[in-house]
Design an enzyme around this catalytic site. Structure first.
Site, PDB file in Angstrom:
ATOM      1  N   ASP A   1       0.857  -1.167   0.000  1.00 20.83           N
ATOM      2  CA  ASP A   1       0.000   0.000   0.000  1.00 20.83           C
ATOM      3  C   ASP A   1       0.907   1.235   0.000  1.00 20.83           C
ATOM      4  OD1 ASP A   1      -3.180   0.695   1.671  1.00 20.83           O
ATOM      5  OD2 ASP A   1      -2.113   1.715   0.065  1.00 20.83           O
TER       6      ASP A   1
ATOM      7  N   GLU B   1     -10.073   7.393   4.564  1.00 21.92           N
ATOM      8  CA  GLU B   1      -8.880   6.927   5.283  1.00 21.92           C
ATOM      9  C   GLU B   1      -8.629   7.762   6.541  1.00 21.92           C
ATOM     10  OE1 GLU B   1      -6.589   6.140   1.145  1.00 21.92           O
ATOM     11  OE2 GLU B   1      -5.586   5.458   2.947  1.00 21.92           O
TER      12      GLU B   1
HETATM   13  C1  GLC Z   1      -4.357   4.215  -0.157  1.00 25.20           C
HETATM   14  C2  GLC Z   1      -5.286   3.140   0.307  1.00 25.20           C
HETATM   15  C3  GLC Z   1      -5.507   2.049  -0.686  1.00 25.20           C
HETATM   16  C4  GLC Z   1      -5.431   2.600  -2.092  1.00 25.20           C
HETATM   17  C5  GLC Z   1      -4.016   3.094  -2.325  1.00 25.20           C
HETATM   18  C6  GLC Z   1      -3.845   3.724  -3.706  1.00 25.20           C
HETATM   19  O1  GLC Z   1      -3.511   4.626   0.863  1.00 25.20           O
HETATM   20  O2  GLC Z   1      -5.005   2.542   1.561  1.00 25.20           O
HETATM   21  O3  GLC Z   1      -6.785   1.476  -0.401  1.00 25.20           O
HETATM   22  O4  GLC Z   1      -5.741   1.586  -3.028  1.00 25.20           O
HETATM   23  O5  GLC Z   1      -3.598   4.014  -1.332  1.00 25.20           O
HETATM   24  O6  GLC Z   1      -4.619   4.876  -3.793  1.00 25.20           O
END
Ligand code: GLC
Length: 748
Positions: A309, A519
């Protein structure tokens, strides 16, 4: 001698025929393997590590403001693709792009990758298309996952996945960072709404349906994409409820509750997985060889690759402090099983890993395994045949048909939880006051991952879509609607005036809840709905008119102080871009609500319990006393359940168990009903949940119509993870329950 010779000829012929009649699929798998071997054998270490490197679009582009269009910087693009041999690019560059702009962006990137590099390996572009192609302007934006789970309609989830895949591919993008398969068992969590709720069976089934919709039978189909199951695993239950904070989950619980949805998705054909950004039991998931390599690649046999991630490899050093240097962080993650690093802002991962391999710190065999997995996905997607956008898909983008499907999904995803004195549906000749902070915004119904990461730029939302207020005005006429916001999310605005207006109308539609967030920015410390909103409801109640409360929120905010003031309550959660129309359709009776909560709605901010609680949680003074339980949902008609039958009383582990029940619509209007089968395992070697959902099916019944619904279970449905952390089945007494009917059976 002759005889042996003939036999040999015959055997060779059979072998040849056997080869020749292999299905295309088998030959294509072997053909792909050969092509991967061939290209891998030519690749330098730099080219291999480049394939494992993923950067965000911002690194190669510029955009003045969220509303302006994005410009690719040719020099930065060359630096990424030619100098650093980057194999994957992601994200949107700050805000959604138009369909045409996306097709141009992808074309520029693939031109560089296929024409300016030595081997011409296409770039794998990835995007978050969490509730539709949310980073392509004008896309069909569905209800969020929490709502799809409330619909209990697998077909809606599959269709939504398929439409999203179409619109993502139309944008030129073949890889979607979805579905989220963590479970919503911590209502404070800012990403609760990205889950399919608290139940393992519901999450497993909806995750499977979504992957099927997105991938179809063949991800090289120009209308399908590769999914990315996430966040693997144990990310959704942070102990203090805040995103990206520690979770403590014993392996037995991980295997019993959190692993099954991922296992089913891999079995269904999911090709990639994204790792949990946080830590479980003190081990950052990005460093955990056991869950990444031994379980995900070993036990589950993930065919494709594992991507990190956002920035989470270097954070093993900068945040988690399990690595004393950036070099140790990269080595730790790659050796744990990470195949691709979402770096995403620079080339540090590339530079460090090339050096680690050349210094013999990381074996090239690990790199080859990672690159092989990445190339497999690129081949399976057909990128080597055509890495460019299929511009002919533009014609079907955001079609009327897709919008209708979205409206239907929204209608089936909104839960009616209270309807005292049948206050709902409201008459279309009513005069109503619409009030509250979520009444006249589109963003609040869509949530994060909408046009921008946080989804909170209302200016960028499509003007032609309806807020709840606009939909109510369209439904019963603007002259019959008064609007007073009354309060913002946190402060009183004009509650006194709203109360005055309430005295003039027949009913109040009070829209409360949350602003959008995504988030960690969505972290909160108090699950109670903010006081200003509670007070608005309490003040409005003094006007003496019936109140219909509409909760538009990403997580179940506690409203016990105002539940009694509202005769009707609708839990709308995040119903997407058609949510306004869907809410109005339900409030005024054009649609009969059919959703059931996919989570337990808490009565209090503390002492949260999920519906599958354990016996001692209701022992002595302890009780299960939620505002509304998982599975609760009302209809404008009434369903009568009868004749619960089992295919026997005693079963062996090899038997199938058929459970059937008759459902009758005894009301005066057509309605959909999600029939749910729960099983209780009365005794076990570990404490067993009071009940668990094991099957569900949504049916539609006309007034007076009956239907027999049957479910077939096997011993796997009765299994659980025992004291040895292995899946077991134990003999004993079980209870099958559907609605208020129960029947016991025994497993010998
Ligand atoms: C973010 C998220 C993830 C996402 C990624 C790309 O931090 O946790 O769910 O797919 O970054 O955007």
């Amino acid at each position: 001698m002759k005889r042996v010779y003939y036999i040999t000829i015959i055997m060779i012929s059979i072998m040849y025929l056997g080869f020749a009649v292999k299905t295309d699929e088998q030959i294509s798998d072997e053909k792909i393997d050969k092509r991967i071997d061939a290209i891998l054998s030519k690749m330098t270490i730099e080219e291999k590590v480049g394939q494992m490197t993923q950067i965000t679009l911002e690194v190669i582009s510029s955009r003045e403001g969220e509303a302006s269009s994005l410009v690719i910087d040719a020099d930065k693009l060359k630096e990424a693709i030619v100098d650093y041999k980057v194999g994957s690019i992601i994200n949107t560059g700050g805000a959604a792009n138009t369909l045409d702009d996306w097709q141009e962006i992808i074309t520029s990137i693939q031109d560089a990758a296929t024409k300016e590099t030595r081997l011409g390996i296409p770039v794998l572009y990835g995007i978050d298309a969490i509730h539709g192609a949310n980073y392509t302007l004008g896309a069909t934006l569905f209800p969020q996952a929490i709502n799809l789970a409330a619909s209990r309609n697998k077909e809606i989830v599959k269709e939504g996945g398929s439409i999203t895949a179409y619109e993502v591919r139309a944008s030129g993008i073949p890889w979607n960072f979805n579905p989220v398969l963590g479970m919503g068992r911590e209502p404070l969590w800012a990403r609760f709404w990205e889950t399919f709720g608290e139940d393992v069976h519901l999450t497993t089934e909806m995750g499977k349906a979504y992957v099927e919709g997105q991938q179809g039978k063949d991800i090289s189909d120009k209308t399908k994409v590769a999914t990315c199951i996430k966040h693997y695993m144990g990310y959704s239950v942070p102990k203090n409820g805040k995103d990206r904070t520690p979770a403590w989950i014993p392996e037995r619980f991980i295997r019993d509750i959190f692993l099954p949805p991922f296992a089913e998705a891999v079995k269904t054909g999911a090709f990639t997985a994204m790792v949990n950004s946080s830590e479980v039991n003190g081990i950052p998931a990005h460093s955990d060889y056991h869950i990444l390599t031994e379980i995900l690649k070993g036990e589950l046999n993930l065919k494709g690759f594992i991507v990190s991630d956002w920035e989470d490899i270097i954070r093993l050093h900068t945040r988690d402090r399990v690595a004393e240097s950036p070099e140790e962080a990269v080595k730790m993650a790659v050796m744990a099983g990470l195949d691709m690093s979402m770096v995403p802002y620079d080339y540090s991962f590339y530079e460090i890993l090339v050096k680690l391999v050349k210094d013999g710190e990381v074996p090239e065999s690990r790199i080859d395994d990672a690159v092989r997995r990445i190339l497999l996905v690129k081949y399976m997607l057909g990128l080597f045949e055509n890495p460019y956008p299929y511009t002919e898909l533009s014609d079907g983008f955001a079609s009327e048909e897709f919008t209708e499907a979205n409206l239907n999904a929204a209608r089936e995803s909104i839960t009616l939880v209270k309807n005292e004195n049948n206050i709902l549906p409201l008459s279309k000749t009513s005069k109503v006051l619409v009030a509250g902070p979520t009444a006249n915004l589109l963003s609040v119904m869509n949530g994060g991952w909408t046009i921008t990461w946080q989804g909170n730029n209302e200016e960028l939302y499509p003007k032609e879509k309806h807020t709840i207020l606009e939909a109510v005005q369209e439904k019963i006429g603007e002259n019959n609607v008064i609007f007073r916001e009354g309060s913002s999310f946190e402060e009183d605005i004009n509650s006194a005036e709203a109360v005055k207006m309430a005295e003039k109308v027949d009913a109040v539609v009070l829209c409360l809840g949350e602003p959008t967030y995504c988030e960690t920015p969505g972290n909160i410390s108090d699950l109670a709905l903010p006081d200003a909103q509670l007070m608005l409801a309490q003040e409005l109640a003094k006007a003496g008119k019936p109140i219909v409360l509409v909760m538009v929120e990403g997580r179940p905010r506690v409203i016990n102080k105002i539940v009694d003031h509202a005769e009707g309550i609708v839990v709308a959660m995040l119903p997407g871009m058609e949510g306004g129309r869907a809410v109005a359709d339900i409030l005024f009776g054009d649609v009969n609500p059919s959703a059931k909560l996919p989570f337990t709605y808490p009565r209090n901010v503390n002492g949260y319990m999920t519906y599958d609680y354990k016996p001692l949680e209701v022992f002595d003074v302890n009780e299960f006393n939620p505002q509304w339980s998982f599975g609760h949902g009302l209809s404008y008609t009434e369903f009568e359940y009868s004749d619960l039958k089992l295919s026997g009383k005693n079963f062996s582990v090899d038997d199938e168990i058929t459970v059937s029940v008759t459902v009758k619509n005894i009301g005066d209007r057509e309605g959909k009903e999600a029939v749910e089968l729960y099983i209780t395992d009365l005794y076990g070697s570990v404490t067993r949940p009071n009940k668990q959902l094991k099957a569900f099916e949504k049916i539609n019944l006309a007034p007076g119509e009956s239907q027999e619904v049957s479910f077939t279970l096997n011993s796997d449905d009765l299994s659980f993870i025992g004291r040895e952390n292995t899946r077991i089945v134990e003999p004993g007494e079980f209870i099958a329950a559907v609605a208020d009917l129960q029947a016991a059976f025994y497993l010998k």
